[in-house]
Design a protein around this motif. Structure first.
Motif, PDB file in Angstrom:
ATOM      1  N   GLU A  88      66.456  46.000  42.427  1.00 30.72           N
ATOM      2  CA  GLU A  88      65.573  47.073  41.972  1.00 30.72           C
ATOM      3  C   GLU A  88      65.460  48.169  43.017  1.00 30.72           C
ATOM      4  OE1 GLU A  88      61.729  45.390  41.207  1.00 30.72           O
ATOM      5  OE2 GLU A  88      62.406  44.311  39.438  1.00 30.72           O
ATOM      6  N   HIS A  89      65.579  47.772  44.283  1.00 29.79           N
ATOM      7  CA  HIS A  89      65.347  48.704  45.386  1.00 29.79           C
ATOM      8  C   HIS A  89      66.081  48.181  46.609  1.00 29.79           C
ATOM      9  CE1 HIS A  89      63.048  51.880  47.323  1.00 29.79           C
ATOM     10  NE2 HIS A  89      62.574  51.039  48.217  1.00 29.79           N
ATOM     11  N   THR A  90      66.693  49.069  47.366  1.00 32.22           N
ATOM     12  CA  THR A  90      67.321  48.690  48.625  1.00 32.22           C
ATOM     13  C   THR A  90      67.028  49.762  49.650  1.00 32.22           C
ATOM     14  OG1 THR A  90      69.349  47.989  49.741  1.00 32.22           O
ATOM     15  CG2 THR A  90      69.577  49.693  48.051  1.00 32.22           C
ATOM     16  N   PHE A  91      66.911  49.369  50.917  1.00 30.51           N
ATOM     17  CA  PHE A  91      66.557  50.321  51.966  1.00 30.51           C
ATOM     18  C   PHE A  91      66.906  49.753  53.340  1.00 30.51           C
ATOM     19  CE2 PHE A  91      63.006  47.752  50.617  1.00 30.51           C
ATOM     20  CZ  PHE A  91      62.491  47.231  51.790  1.00 30.51           C
ATOM     21  N   GLN A  92      67.056  50.670  54.293  1.00 32.58           N
ATOM     22  CA  GLN A  92      67.314  50.301  55.691  1.00 32.58           C
ATOM     23  C   GLN A  92      65.997  49.930  56.352  1.00 32.58           C
ATOM     24  OE1 GLN A  92      71.202  50.392  55.732  1.00 32.58           O
ATOM     25  NE2 GLN A  92      70.248  50.226  57.690  1.00 32.58           N
ATOM     26  N   VAL A  93      66.065  49.059  57.354  1.00 31.83           N
ATOM     27  CA  VAL A  93      64.903  48.659  58.137  1.00 31.83           C
ATOM     28  C   VAL A  93      65.256  48.711  59.620  1.00 31.83           C
ATOM     29  CG1 VAL A  93      63.877  47.191  56.351  1.00 31.83           C
ATOM     30  CG2 VAL A  93      65.529  46.207  57.947  1.00 31.83           C
ATOM     31  N   THR A  94      64.234  48.669  60.439  1.00 29.15           N
ATOM     32  CA  THR A  94      64.410  48.551  61.885  1.00 29.15           C
ATOM     33  C   THR A  94      63.846  47.198  62.278  1.00 29.15           C
ATOM     34  OG1 THR A  94      64.153  50.937  62.145  1.00 29.15           O
ATOM     35  CG2 THR A  94      63.873  49.582  64.115  1.00 29.15           C
ATOM     36  N   PRO A  95      64.711  46.274  62.690  1.00 28.40           N
ATOM     37  CA  PRO A  95      64.234  44.922  63.004  1.00 28.40           C
ATOM     38  C   PRO A  95      63.512  44.864  64.343  1.00 28.40           C
ATOM     39  CG  PRO A  95      66.548  45.097  63.505  1.00 28.40           C
ATOM     40  CD  PRO A  95      66.150  46.407  62.885  1.00 28.40           C
ATOM     41  N   GLY A  96      62.740  43.798  64.515  1.00 27.66           N
ATOM     42  CA  GLY A  96      62.131  43.516  65.808  1.00 27.66           C
ATOM     43  C   GLY A  96      63.193  42.964  66.741  1.00 27.66           C
ATOM     44  N   SER A  97      62.780  42.477  67.884  1.00 28.15           N
ATOM     45  CA  SER A  97      63.733  41.942  68.860  1.00 28.15           C
ATOM     46  C   SER A  97      64.123  40.495  68.575  1.00 28.15           C
ATOM     47  CB  SER A  97      63.148  42.053  70.273  1.00 28.15           C
ATOM     48  OG  SER A  97      61.944  41.305  70.356  1.00 28.15           O
ATOM     49  N   VAL A  98      63.422  39.834  67.641  1.00 24.81           N
ATOM     50  CA  VAL A  98      63.717  38.440  67.279  1.00 24.81           C
ATOM     51  C   VAL A  98      64.123  38.398  65.812  1.00 24.81           C
ATOM     52  CG1 VAL A  98      62.786  36.101  67.104  1.00 24.81           C
ATOM     53  CG2 VAL A  98      62.046  37.596  68.971  1.00 24.81           C
ATOM     54  N   ASP A  99      65.344  37.923  65.541  1.00 18.22           N
ATOM     55  CA  ASP A  99      65.835  37.810  64.158  1.00 18.22           C
ATOM     56  C   ASP A  99      65.590  36.409  63.609  1.00 18.22           C
ATOM     57  OD1 ASP A  99      66.863  40.326  63.571  1.00 18.22           O
ATOM     58  OD2 ASP A  99      68.841  39.867  64.385  1.00 18.22           O
ATOM     59  N   PRO A 100      65.301  36.308  62.315  1.00 13.09           N
ATOM     60  CA  PRO A 100      65.231  34.979  61.690  1.00 13.09           C
ATOM     61  C   PRO A 100      66.645  34.437  61.507  1.00 13.09           C
ATOM     62  CG  PRO A 100      64.981  36.685  60.032  1.00 13.09           C
ATOM     63  CD  PRO A 100      65.027  37.389  61.367  1.00 13.09           C
ATOM     64  N   LEU A 101      66.771  33.129  61.447  1.00 10.72           N
ATOM     65  CA  LEU A 101      68.065  32.506  61.169  1.00 10.72           C
ATOM     66  C   LEU A 101      68.415  32.686  59.700  1.00 10.72           C
ATOM     67  CD1 LEU A 101      67.626  29.165  63.125  1.00 10.72           C
ATOM     68  CD2 LEU A 101      69.091  31.106  63.742  1.00 10.72           C
ATOM     69  N   PRO A 102      69.699  32.770  59.377  1.00  7.23           N
ATOM     70  CA  PRO A 102      70.072  32.813  57.956  1.00  7.23           C
ATOM     71  C   PRO A 102      69.528  31.585  57.237  1.00  7.23           C
ATOM     72  CG  PRO A 102      71.946  33.384  59.327  1.00  7.23           C
ATOM     73  CD  PRO A 102      70.870  32.872  60.252  1.00  7.23           C
ATOM     74  N   GLY A 103      69.058  31.784  56.027  1.00  6.28           N
ATOM     75  CA  GLY A 103      68.506  30.691  55.237  1.00  6.28           C
ATOM     76  C   GLY A 103      67.585  31.229  54.164  1.00  6.28           C
ATOM     77  N   THR A 104      66.969  30.319  53.438  1.00  4.87           N
ATOM     78  CA  THR A 104      66.046  30.686  52.370  1.00  4.87           C
ATOM     79  C   THR A 104      64.636  30.300  52.793  1.00  4.87           C
ATOM     80  OG1 THR A 104      67.757  30.409  50.705  1.00  4.87           O
ATOM     81  CG2 THR A 104      65.479  30.362  49.932  1.00  4.87           C
TER      82      THR A 104
END
Length: 182
Positions: A88-104
């Motif tokens: 429905e919607h897509t957009f760019q973001v600016t992440p923090g310095s800590v990324d989550p691991l791939p997963g659900t």
């Protein structure tokens, strides 16, 4: 007589708490592996979902089914996907310095307005996991800024514009699935 009835209630309460605790342990011990919390693995952290090179904003294949939020840590992009599987919607973001691991994951908490770990007033906070004590979630700065994170600070805020943060806020209610891909 009043003392014996309060003792009886206390014993019943203790028995009920013990029974609930035992049943909770049994339930958690029997959760199928595919429903348990995502676990880090070498292949999961290096896998990148296939992309449409002609349309880089297209929803990546292999990002799940049904209504969900898809977040690509490699592309710094979010897709809000409806129950029919269409973005429905897509957009760019600016992440923090800590990324989550791939997963659900699932949305676990939301806050209308708070102060971010960087001291910036933020709104529409939608949290879905944590990494080593750092909460990870989507948000928007009240002043609309999306500054690059300070690598010396541990921050998990994935910043969006105010309009995009509002879209996430409306879409990602408690329990909504969040699929993190590379």
């Amino acid at each position: 007589m009043a003392g014996s009835s309060s003792t009886f209630v206390a014993v019943l309460t203790a028995a009920a708490v013990a029974t609930v605790g035992f049943l909770a342990y049994q339930a958690s011990a029997s959760v199928p592996a595919d429903l348990a919390a995502p676990r880090a693995s070498a292949s999961a952290s290096t896998t990148k979902a296939p992309r449409d090179t002609r349309n880089p904003t297209a929803l990546p294949a292999g990002s799940g089914t049904g209504a969900r939020v898809v977040y690509s840590t490699a592309d710094d992009r979010v897709w809000l996907v409806n129950a029919d599987g269409r973005a429905e919607h897509t957009f760019q973001v600016t992440p923090g310095s800590v990324d989550p691991l791939p997963g659900t994951y699932a949305v676990t908490s939301r806050s209308g307005a708070v102060t971010g770990t960087d001291g910036t007033p933020i709104e529409h906070v939608v949290r879905f996991t944590g990494v080593k004590g750092v909460s990870i979630g989507f948000s928007a700065a009240v002043d609309g800024s999306t500054p690059a994170p300070d690598p010396a600070a541990k921050t998990g805020g994935i910043r969006a514009s105010r309009a995009d943060g509002n879209a996430v806020w409306k879409f990602a209610t408690i329990g909504r699935r969040v699929v993190v891909i590379r």
